[in-house]
Design a protein around this motif. Structure first.
Motif, PDB file in Angstrom:
ATOM      1  N   ASP A 219       0.671  -1.490  -0.031  1.00  0.00           N
ATOM      2  CA  ASP A 219       0.272   0.187   0.067  1.00  0.00           C
ATOM      3  C   ASP A 219       0.670   1.587   0.496  1.00  0.00           C
ATOM      4  N   GLU A 221       2.248   4.542  -1.129  1.00  0.00           N
ATOM      5  CA  GLU A 221       3.049   4.931  -2.696  1.00  0.00           C
ATOM      6  C   GLU A 221       3.993   6.090  -2.659  1.00  0.00           C
ATOM      7  N   GLY A 222       4.013   6.162  -4.137  1.00  0.00           N
ATOM      8  CA  GLY A 222       4.673   7.654  -3.976  1.00  0.00           C
ATOM      9  C   GLY A 222       4.570   8.559  -4.225  1.00  0.00           C
ATOM     10  N   ASP A 223       5.707   9.294  -4.017  1.00  0.00           N
ATOM     11  CA  ASP A 223       5.217  11.031  -4.111  1.00  0.00           C
ATOM     12  C   ASP A 223       4.644  11.099  -5.510  1.00  0.00           C
TER      13      ASP A 223
ATOM     14  N   ALA B  70      -3.254   2.439   6.928  1.00  0.00           N
ATOM     15  CA  ALA B  70      -3.585   0.999   6.555  1.00  0.00           C
ATOM     16  C   ALA B  70      -3.596   0.348   8.057  1.00  0.00           C
ATOM     17  N   ARG B  78      -1.595  12.940   5.664  1.00  0.00           N
ATOM     18  CA  ARG B  78      -0.711  13.186   4.588  1.00  0.00           C
ATOM     19  C   ARG B  78      -0.574  14.912   4.468  1.00  0.00           C
TER      20      ARG B  78
END
Lengths: 418, 144
Positions: A219, A221-223, B70, B78
């Motif tokens: 899960d 994630e990249g930016d 998660a 974020r």
């Protein structure tokens, strides 16, 4: 287009990962930079870049062919789109291919290798030579696949590089002939080269931790730059065959041309196991994610070695298990599947000596970390601590006593106190 | 009546580097560097009250943060600028992760700013309490 996550497959029984049937693993920027630097140190910059970019091109080509089949990408534009989508998913940055059937150029922004090098070393060092051999080979492969060119039809070079303080990375792709290419090593090939998993000590806890981590890792994630930041490191979902081909091609080259230097080069590729375990595994154990899933580390040897074994499985390194563990004395780690032996057997055939350099030294690093780090103090895992633990105060020796590359049933490494 | 120096200091809410404390045992430790081998990318504080999680989560989302949690035991938010706040619910450990987009020389400042925002959101999650959130001055951010 299907999301890459949907195309990712975890073979839980063997703790291996595949994307569109191509094996991949998680590795951090410390390991990636160390591994690539070892190739360069062994054979020089030009030959090193050649080995790396050709391996990247060869392996990425098979990878992208599988991916375009899985996604149904038919036209050159669609196929280039697949390549430019998977590249950041791998944590490699952003790559724009501006080439056609007769070659062309590609542009890279925030490429993993050059960005991470600047992040790690840039304040203290300047680098003269380009470093993004993987991206160069990938760009060539993406163009070959997009325009249905023959394998090895293009050669890639990096003309300007962020690591040399240029604003971005620029690649040139030119038509060529006579490139050596290899057969694909995919899921079916790998399954043919591994054996039934064995169980070791602490299995239920290891399985539980590994499962939790696997889900979490998928899960991540990249930016927007195409970089994947996690656990205080830059993470890549990288093609394990790239590591294997570059390492083994380099070692074989040295075996042929400079046999007196073989053990030094093998030692360096082995040291990459120390680097990975120290920076990646260490930071995972000290992370909020670990604290939430497992709890704050207490620092017991069995806890740390078991935790490291779980991490190895979660990262796709294969089914490693603890056959014996005696704190202060000995660790025996066994593997029925790892990402080194299946590749070696398939590509080069049987070897007269063990070839799992990474796994062997990773096991050694497990013991060094378990016995020397004050985990409750949450130390900063920086370069000076690494040098202290692994250059000056390494307490353990390791031997790979059994290896599938040599025809043994399993791979087994024995770590003992010096 | 003139306020004593300690009374006026304890009214400042959300000061960077201060320890926030209220009568209901909400306390946030000063910001300090956390483990993680990036240059000044990871920072840490510890929260001593668990009861604010669900209300704070709503406020984070309303403030434009994306919830990336998660794991049930770990809340991750974020910030639109790419920074993250990772919060271990059970232990109260909070890690502020600065995006590597930020120049190394600016990361401590960015971390202080995120720390202030975090305290602000916590303070608002306690908006219903009759007692004000009290703050005690402490070491400045960046001290180990």
């Amino acid at each position: 287009m299907k999301h890459m996550k949907e195309l990712s497959e975890d073979l839980d029984q063997h703790d291996l990962k595949f994307l569109a049937k191509t094996p991949y693993v998680y590795h951090c920027h410390h390991f990636n930079l160390f591994h690539d630097q070892t190739v360069e140190d062994a054979v020089g910059f030009e030959r090193g870049f050649d080995i790396k970019s050709r391996a990247a091109q060869d392996i990425s080509r098979h990878f992208l062919l599988g991916l375009v089949r899985a996604t149904g990408a038919a036209t050159p534009t669609e196929r280039l789109q697949v390549a430019s989508t998977v590249f950041p998913w791998m944590g490699q940055g952003r790559l724009e291919v501006l080439a056609g059937a007769a070659g062309g150029t590609a542009r890279g922004d925030h490429l993993h290798y050059s960005f991470a090098w600047r992040e790690k070393y840039g304040s203290r060092h300047k680098r003269q030579f380009s470093i993004d051999a993987f991206a160069a080979g990938f760009a060539a492969a993406a163009t070959e696949v997009a325009f249905s060119l023959e394998a090895g039809a293009l050669a890639a070079s990096e003309e300007s590089c962020f690591v040399c303080r240029e604003p971005a990375c620029q690649f040139v792709l030119t038509p060529t002939t006579g490139s050596q290419t290899h057969e694909r090593i995919d899921r079916d090939v790998v399954l043919g080269q591994i054996s039934e998993p064995c169980e070791g000590q602490g299995e239920s806890e290891i399985v539980k931790i590994a499962q939790g981590l696997k889900g979490f890792l998928l899960d991540i994630e990249g930016d927007a730059r195409g970089l994947v930041q996690g656990f205080g490191i830059f993470i890549t979902r990288h093609l394990s065959s790239y590591y294997d081909q570059t390492a083994y091609d380099t070692i074989h080259s040295i075996e042929k041309l400079h046999p007196q230097s073989v053990s030094a080069v093998e030692g360096l590729f082995g040291e990459s196991g120390h680097v990975c375990v120290f920076y990646t595994f260490g930071n995972i154990i000290l992370s909020p994610e670990w604290e939430a899933m497992v709890g704050e580390p207490k620092g017991e040897v069995e806890e740390i070695v078991g935790g490291c074994t779980a991490i190895a499985r979660a990262l796709g390194f294969g089914h490693w298990s603890i056959a014996e563990l005696e704190p202060e004395k000995r660790l025996v780690l066994q593997s029925t599947s790892n990402y080194e032996a299946p590749f070696y057997l398939e590509r080069y055939g049987k070897s007269d000596k063990p070839r799992c350099y990474f796994m062997a030294n990773a096991a050694r690093a497990f013991m060094q970390l378990a016995h020397t780090i004050d985990w409750k103090a949450q130390p900063e895992l920086n370069d000076s601590l690494y040098q202290k633990l692994f250059r000056n105060e390494l307490q353990w020796r390791v031997e790979e006593t059994r290896c599938r590359c040599r025809g043994d049933e399993i791979c087994e490494v024995v770590v003992t106190k010096r | 009546m003139q306020e004593t120096k300690s009374e006026s200091q304890t009214r400042r809410v959300g000061s960077a580097g201060a320890t926030a404390k209220n009568h209901k045992d909400l306390a946030v430790t000063p910001l300090k560097r956390d483990v993680g081998c990036g240059n000044s990318l990871n920072w840490r504080c510890d929260l001593c009250c668990r009861s604010v999680v669900s209300s704070a989560e709503t406020l984070f989302v309303e403030a434009g943060y994306r919830s990336l949690s998660a794991l049930p035991a770990l809340k991750v938010f974020r910030h639109p600028g790419g920074h993250e706040i990772a919060w271990v619910v059970r232990t109260g450990r909070v890690q502020i992760r600065i995006s590597s987009v930020v120049a190394v020389s600016e990361r401590e400042k960015a971390a202080s700013e995120m720390y202030r925002k975090f305290i602000d959101i916590l303070s608002r999650s306690f908006a219903e309490t009759p007692e004000p959130l009290m703050v005690e001055p402490s070491v400045r951010p960046g001290a180990k």
